[in-house]
Design a protein around this motif. Structure first.
Motif, short mmCIF file in Angstrom:
data_model
loop_
_atom_site.label_atom_id
_atom_site.label_comp_id
_atom_site.label_asym_id
_atom_site.label_seq_id
_atom_site.Cartn_x
_atom_site.Cartn_y
_atom_site.Cartn_z
N ILE A 78 74.10 62.48 50.44
CA ILE A 78 73.36 62.00 49.27
C ILE A 78 71.86 62.10 49.52
O ILE A 78 71.12 62.60 48.68
N ILE A 79 71.42 61.66 50.70
CA ILE A 79 70.00 61.72 51.04
C ILE A 79 69.53 63.17 51.04
O ILE A 79 68.49 63.51 50.45
N GLU A 80 70.29 64.03 51.69
CA GLU A 80 69.93 65.45 51.79
C GLU A 80 69.83 66.09 50.41
O GLU A 80 68.86 66.77 50.09
N ARG A 81 70.82 65.86 49.58
CA ARG A 81 70.83 66.45 48.23
C ARG A 81 69.69 65.90 47.38
O ARG A 81 69.05 66.62 46.63
N PHE A 82 69.40 64.61 47.50
CA PHE A 82 68.29 64.01 46.75
C PHE A 82 66.97 64.66 47.15
O PHE A 82 66.17 65.04 46.29
N LEU A 83 66.75 64.78 48.44
CA LEU A 83 65.50 65.39 48.92
C LEU A 83 65.37 66.85 48.50
O LEU A 83 64.30 67.29 48.09
N ALA A 84 66.47 67.59 48.59
CA ALA A 84 66.43 69.03 48.28
C ALA A 84 66.36 69.30 46.79
O ALA A 84 65.54 70.10 46.33
N ASN A 85 67.21 68.64 46.02
CA ASN A 85 67.36 69.00 44.61
C ASN A 85 66.50 68.19 43.65
O ASN A 85 66.15 68.68 42.59
N VAL A 86 66.19 66.96 43.99
CA VAL A 86 65.41 66.12 43.09
C VAL A 86 63.93 66.15 43.47
O VAL A 86 63.06 66.39 42.63
N LEU A 87 63.65 65.94 44.75
CA LEU A 87 62.26 65.89 45.18
C LEU A 87 61.72 67.25 45.64
O LEU A 87 60.52 67.38 45.86
N ARG A 93 66.18 68.75 55.51
CA ARG A 93 67.11 68.36 56.58
C ARG A 93 66.43 67.45 57.60
O ARG A 93 66.98 66.44 58.00
N ALA A 94 65.24 67.84 58.02
CA ALA A 94 64.50 67.02 58.98
C ALA A 94 64.19 65.66 58.38
O ALA A 94 64.33 64.62 59.04
N GLU A 95 63.79 65.65 57.11
CA GLU A 95 63.49 64.39 56.43
C GLU A 95 64.74 63.53 56.29
O GLU A 95 64.69 62.31 56.47
N ALA A 96 65.87 64.16 55.97
CA ALA A 96 67.12 63.41 55.82
C ALA A 96 67.50 62.75 57.13
O ALA A 96 67.94 61.59 57.15
N ARG A 97 67.32 63.47 58.24
CA ARG A 97 67.64 62.88 59.54
C ARG A 97 66.74 61.69 59.86
O ARG A 97 67.16 60.73 60.49
N GLU A 98 65.47 61.78 59.43
CA GLU A 98 64.54 60.67 59.66
C GLU A 98 64.88 59.46 58.79
O GLU A 98 64.77 58.32 59.22
N GLU A 136 72.59 74.23 47.23
CA GLU A 136 71.84 75.47 47.00
C GLU A 136 70.49 75.36 47.69
O GLU A 136 69.68 74.50 47.36
N ILE A 137 70.30 76.25 48.63
CA ILE A 137 69.07 76.25 49.42
C ILE A 137 68.30 77.53 49.10
O ILE A 137 68.85 78.62 49.18
#
Length: 144
Positions: A78-87, A93-98, A136-137
């Protein structure tokens, strides 16, 4: 998500990749911690009934551990998809891990209402590529 959640998620992914118990060394490498730290947390997970460790064979999650791991993996997705697709965060990926250790279940549920998460989640997560199969990257080498 707390440290225990990160461990059960990592053990779960290693079990999937290795098709068997997760070795302490592989777990330590995946989480970038010392083998001693990994062993210490494995002991705590055993005490909570989330894992079973057999010396020289590795660690396996219990049924309860698998449920926790799948929930932790879903939160990460959820975090990864939010960061990639919304923001549209480039280094999502690095941000999601943090962010993973500090995002709790309530925040994850609220983020989930904003994103378009695949119904298969977390089964869509591929441990080999460390990514959702459906995320989708953008290409790193865009065509001219």
């Amino acid at each position: 998500m707390n440290t225990a959640d990160q461990y059960v998620k990592a053990i779960y992914l290693l079990q999937e990749m290795e098709d068997g118990p997760a070795s302490t060394g592989a777990l330590a490498d995946m989480l970038n911690v010392s083998p001693a730290s990994a062993n210490e947390m494995i002991g705590k997970l055993e005490g909570r009934g989330l894992a079973e460790h057999e010396k020289y064979k590795g660690v396996r999650l219990t049924d309860e551990g698998i449920i926790n791991a799948r929930e932790a993996l879903q939160t990460y997705c959820i975090i990864e998809r939010f960061l990639a697709n919304v923001l549209d965060v480039e280094e999502f990926r690095a941000e999601a891990r943090e962010l993973e250790p500090v995002i709790d279940e309530t925040v994850a549920e609220r983020l989930d209402t904003i994103i378009e998460r695949n119904a298969e989640c977390p089964d869509c997560f591929d441990p080999e590529t460390d990514a959702c199969r459906y995320l989708e990257i953008p290409s790193e080498n865009p065509a001219d």
